[in-house]
Design a protein around this motif. Structure first.
Motif, short mmCIF file in Angstrom:
data_model
loop_
_atom_site.label_atom_id
_atom_site.label_comp_id
_atom_site.label_asym_id
_atom_site.label_seq_id
_atom_site.Cartn_x
_atom_site.Cartn_y
_atom_site.Cartn_z
N GLY A 193 -34.82 31.86 -49.45
CA GLY A 193 -34.32 30.78 -50.31
C GLY A 193 -35.41 29.87 -50.83
N LYS A 194 -36.59 29.95 -50.23
CA LYS A 194 -37.71 29.12 -50.67
C LYS A 194 -39.00 29.93 -50.61
CE LYS A 194 -35.83 24.67 -49.10
NZ LYS A 194 -35.66 24.07 -50.43
N ASP A 216 -37.79 27.36 -55.47
CA ASP A 216 -36.62 27.06 -54.66
C ASP A 216 -35.45 27.84 -55.24
OD1 ASP A 216 -34.46 26.04 -53.31
OD2 ASP A 216 -35.00 23.94 -53.58
N TYR A 217 -34.88 28.74 -54.44
CA TYR A 217 -33.77 29.59 -54.92
C TYR A 217 -32.41 29.11 -54.45
CZ TYR A 217 -37.68 32.49 -56.16
OH TYR A 217 -38.86 32.94 -56.70
N GLU A 218 -32.35 27.90 -53.90
CA GLU A 218 -31.08 27.39 -53.42
C GLU A 218 -30.27 26.71 -54.52
OE1 GLU A 218 -32.29 26.62 -48.75
OE2 GLU A 218 -32.21 24.93 -50.13
N THR A 219 -30.88 26.51 -55.68
CA THR A 219 -30.17 25.92 -56.80
C THR A 219 -30.08 26.94 -57.92
OG1 THR A 219 -32.25 24.97 -57.58
CG2 THR A 219 -30.85 23.56 -56.26
#
Length: 307
Positions: A286-287, A291-294
């Motif tokens: 995810g990071k 940042d792949y959380e958004t």
């Protein structure tokens, strides 16, 4: 996709050892080309995950109109999963190992494959750093051993590096090169072993320069990636690529390369090691560099990469 035309060459039955992202996709490539394929791994959970991911990939491909549902289902039906290496190897014509980049593990696998597979079977490793001579020496068939290195994602990328070692026979090279062509890939032959082979050595230079530019404060990750895509025509930038492949994989490959060369410049870049130790592994965690959380950061298209 090519049709089931390779059985006449005696390589109809394929075994892929290791059900990770690379191994599972390699298995699917062969199944789509008409081969009977066994995907072997040491855990049932790993095999279940691989099978589910492949089914999702095939569903997405069908939904995009790139393949019929019947073709996808037939290919999946040609793919069998098992934890039993002995049973899987006993009828294999061509074996490709896609386990972790640890020499001791690979040597153990190849010693077992040599004992279990039929005498005519070709044994290949998908390793991108370790020359096949290191696993060939634990077998009684070194002439039938070589590297067959697919690129990530194997279902998309056309290039396959075929690397011979000093004892690989010309018959093995010719057979493997033709096999790669029949599954719809483009083989690149390396006449002798070198750590990193061709494509990853080229990409490594770009990656290292990108890290140097970032470390010196010359440009941001976003701008360096943009330059690679808009000026050089790359499908993704070096930082996007590192995140897709995995910071841990980048670190492991660098360490394996250093173990081969002894050259300190081949060690993982300090920034890579720092991210690895912090658990910033890229898309998988995810990071990474991004940042792949958004949603707005989920912007990497899996259309071309290396390793």
């Amino acid at each position: 996709m090519p049709g089931p035309e390779t059985s006449q060459r005696g390589l109809a039955r394929v075994l892929v050892v290791g059900a990770g992202a690379m191994g599972s996709q390699i298995a699917m490539v062969f199944a789509l080309a008409g081969h009977d394929v066994i995907l072997q791994d040491i855990t049932e959970s790993g095999l279940a995950t691989a099978r589910n991911q492949l089914e999702e990939r095939m569903d997405a491909t069908v939904a995009k109109g790139r393949m019929t549902a019947g073709t996808a289902r037939q290919a999946l039906n040609r793919l069998t999963c098992t934890t039993d290496l002995g049973e899987a190897a006993s009828s294999a014509d061509f074996v490709i190992e896609a386990a972790t980049e640890k020499l001791a593990i690979k040597q153990h696998i190849f010693a077992e494959l040599d004992r279990l597979a039929p005498p005519h079977a070709i044994l290949a490793t998908n390793s991108s750093t370790l020359g096949s001579s290191k696993v060939a020496k634990v077998t009684r068939r070194p002439g039938q051993v070589c590297n067959v290195h697919f690129f990530n994602p194997a279902l998309v990328m056309k290039c396959v590096e075929v690397v011979r070692h000093p004892e690989t026979t010309q018959a093995t090279v010719d057979t493997v090169m033709e096999l790669v062509r029949t599954i719809g890939k483009q083989p690149v032959l390396l006449s002798r072993e070198i750590p990193g082979f061709v494509a990853n050595r080229l990409m490594g230079v770009l990656r290292d320069e990108a890290l140097s530019l970032l470390d010196a404060g010359i440009a941001s990750t976003e701008d360096i990636d943009t330059a690679a895509k808009t000026a050089l025509g790359h499908p993704m930038g070096p930082f996007e690529l590192m995140d897709l492949v995995g910071i841990d994989v980048n670190c492991m490959i660098a360490e394996a390369t250093y173990a081969e060369t002894g050259n300190p410049t081949d060690l993982p870049h300090p920034m890579i090691r720092e991210m690895y130790e912090a658990g910033r592994l890229g898309r998988k965690s995810g990071k990474g560099w991004y940042d792949y959380e958004t949603p707005q950061d989920d912007r990497i298209h899996k259309t071309g990469t290396t390793l």
